[in-house]
Design an enzyme around this catalytic site. Structure first.
Site: not given
Ligand code: HEM
Ligand code: NAG
Ligand code: NAG
Ligand code: NAG
Length: 318
Positions: A243, A75, A71, A250, A65-66, A160, A61, A93, A73, A190-191
């Site tokens: 999942d 960040s 890009g 998987d 995000h990076d 997104p 994830r 965050n 980078d 999201h597996t």
């Molecule tokens: C298609 C657009 C995408 C959206 C809208 C999206 C959105 C999200 C959201 C909302 C979460 C849960 C955050 C939370 O509530 O804790 C999440 C988790 C995650 N996303 Fe996505 N995601 C997208 C694409 C991707 C892509 C492209 C990747 C990796 C290449 C990715 C990898 C992950 C992973 C691994 C998690 C689990 C994170 C964790 O358990 O720490 N996602 N995503």
């Molecule tokens: C995470 O983001 C929220 C919303 O911008 C902010 O209120 C909160 O302080 C941030 N938490 C940390 C650990 O930076």
């Protein structure tokens, strides 16, 4: 003879580094300058994953995000400073963690070859290792990314959102040179991992004017989510696995998606065009096809160009 070839080579390298504004990545980028970088990173990821089962998802994830902001980078790794709130302290965050794994990898790599390997490359390699060590595919990662100097919390608005429909997702991906096929394959990430209630709240309470629950969700699945995530949820860490096998890479995500058992509207949206739906069905029926497509799309996403230097500490600009 050898010396003149060397001279020619260094002239070519100098020329190419001056004339090309984007980082050109290559598989053998560190072969001469840091041949053991990859194995050091792999070891750091292995250690991290042994101590904490959530590390693999976090690294994948983090890399996504990076790459989607400025890009690939690194960040996302920068700390906030006195007058700047960094990406990692911006709105999503809550879903970012395990930065220490990258710090540990960077420490190892700095000990081997100081100032050579970028944090952005470390993150790309760590994401690959996380997938491989979760039972997914492995692949060669092109390297040579550079680290950026800018990280802003407000930039996270460019990610997104889980509430996005298919046209919003398409726009977000195409702005970064990624196709609808990439969208379907990369959503397979999201597996792995976990989501907090807030990310799928829209589907299980007050969905629209006529439905409380998103009707595209399988009813007993939706009901179970409402139990862990009540309307006025007070448990900050409450949520659900992405999942049914959240530490195994998987194709279960696609199987569940076809059954109405995905968490996000953005997952469900993949079923709303014929082409993306067909790909979901293909990946649900073939782990091999999913892996092939995933690797191809990861290499594309991982290659979005960003920074211009190599940081010494992934959390601070020198
Ligand atoms: C298609 C657009 C995408 C959206 C809208 C999206 C959105 C999200 C959201 C909302 C979460 C849960 C955050 C939370 O509530 O804790 C999440 C988790 C995650 N996303 Fe996505 N995601 C997208 C694409 C991707 C892509 C492209 C990747 C990796 C290449 C990715 C990898 C992950 C992973 C691994 C998690 C689990 C994170 C964790 O358990 O720490 N996602 N995503
Ligand atoms: C995470 O983001 C929220 C919303 O911008 C902010 O209120 C909160 O302080 C941030 N938490 C940390 C650990 O930076
Ligand atoms: C970065 O922030 C983390 C969390 O606030 C802190 O523990 C760490 O010491 C900071 N590192 C640097 C180099 O500023
Ligand atoms: C997606 O949402 C946007 C913004 O709300 C809307 O303009 C667009 O028509 C929607 N597209 C689809 C396919 O629903």
């Amino acid at each position: 003879m050898a010396a003149s070839i060397l001279l020619l080579l260094s002239a070519l390298i100098l020329l190419s580094s001056v004339s090309s504004p984007v980082n050109s990545l290559s598989l053998n980028y560190y072969d001469q300058t840091c041949p053991n970088a990859e194995s050091a990173i792999t070891n750091a990821v292995k250690k991290g994953m042994m101590n904490d089962k959530t590390v693999a998802a976090a690294l994948l994830r983090m890399h996504f995000h990076d790459c989607f902001i400025r890009g690939c980078d690194a960040s996302v790794l920068l700390n906030s400073t006195g007058n700047n709130k960094a990406e990692k302290d911006g709105p999503p965050n809550i879903s970012l963690h395990a930065f220490y794994v990258i710090d540990n990898a960077k420490k190892e790599v700095e000990a081997l070859c100081p100032g050579v390997v970028s944090c952005a490359d470390i993150l790309a390699l760590a994401a690959r290792d996380a997938v491989a060590m979760s039972g997914g595919p492995t692949w060669d990662v092109p390297k040579g990314r550079k680290d950026g100097r800018i990280s802003k919390a407000t930039d996270t608005r460019q990610l997104p959102a889980p509430t996005f429909n298919i046209s919003q997702l398409q726009k977000s991906f195409s702005q970064r040179g990624l196709s609808m096929d990439d969208l379907v394959a990369l959503s397979g990430s999201h597996t792995l991992g976990f989501s907090h209630c807030s990310s799928f709240q829209n589907r299980i309470h007050n969905f629209d004017t006529t439905h409380d629950l998103d009707p595209s969700m399988q009813p007993s699945f939706a009901a179970s989510l409402r139990i862990v995530c009540p309307m006025h949820n007070k448990v900050k860490q409450a949520g659900a696995a992405l999942d049914s096998s959240p530490t195994t890479f998987d194709n279960m995500y696609y199987k569940l998606l076809l059954q109405g058992k995905s968490l996000f509207s953005s997952d469900q949206a993949l079923l709303t065009t014929a082409r993306t739906k067909a790909l979901v069905a293909k990946f649900a029926s073939s782990q091999e096809e999913f892996e092939k497509a995933f690797v191809k799309s990861m290499i594309k996403m991982s290659s979005i160009a960003g920074g211009q230097e190599v940081r010494l500490d992934c959390r601070v600009v020198r």
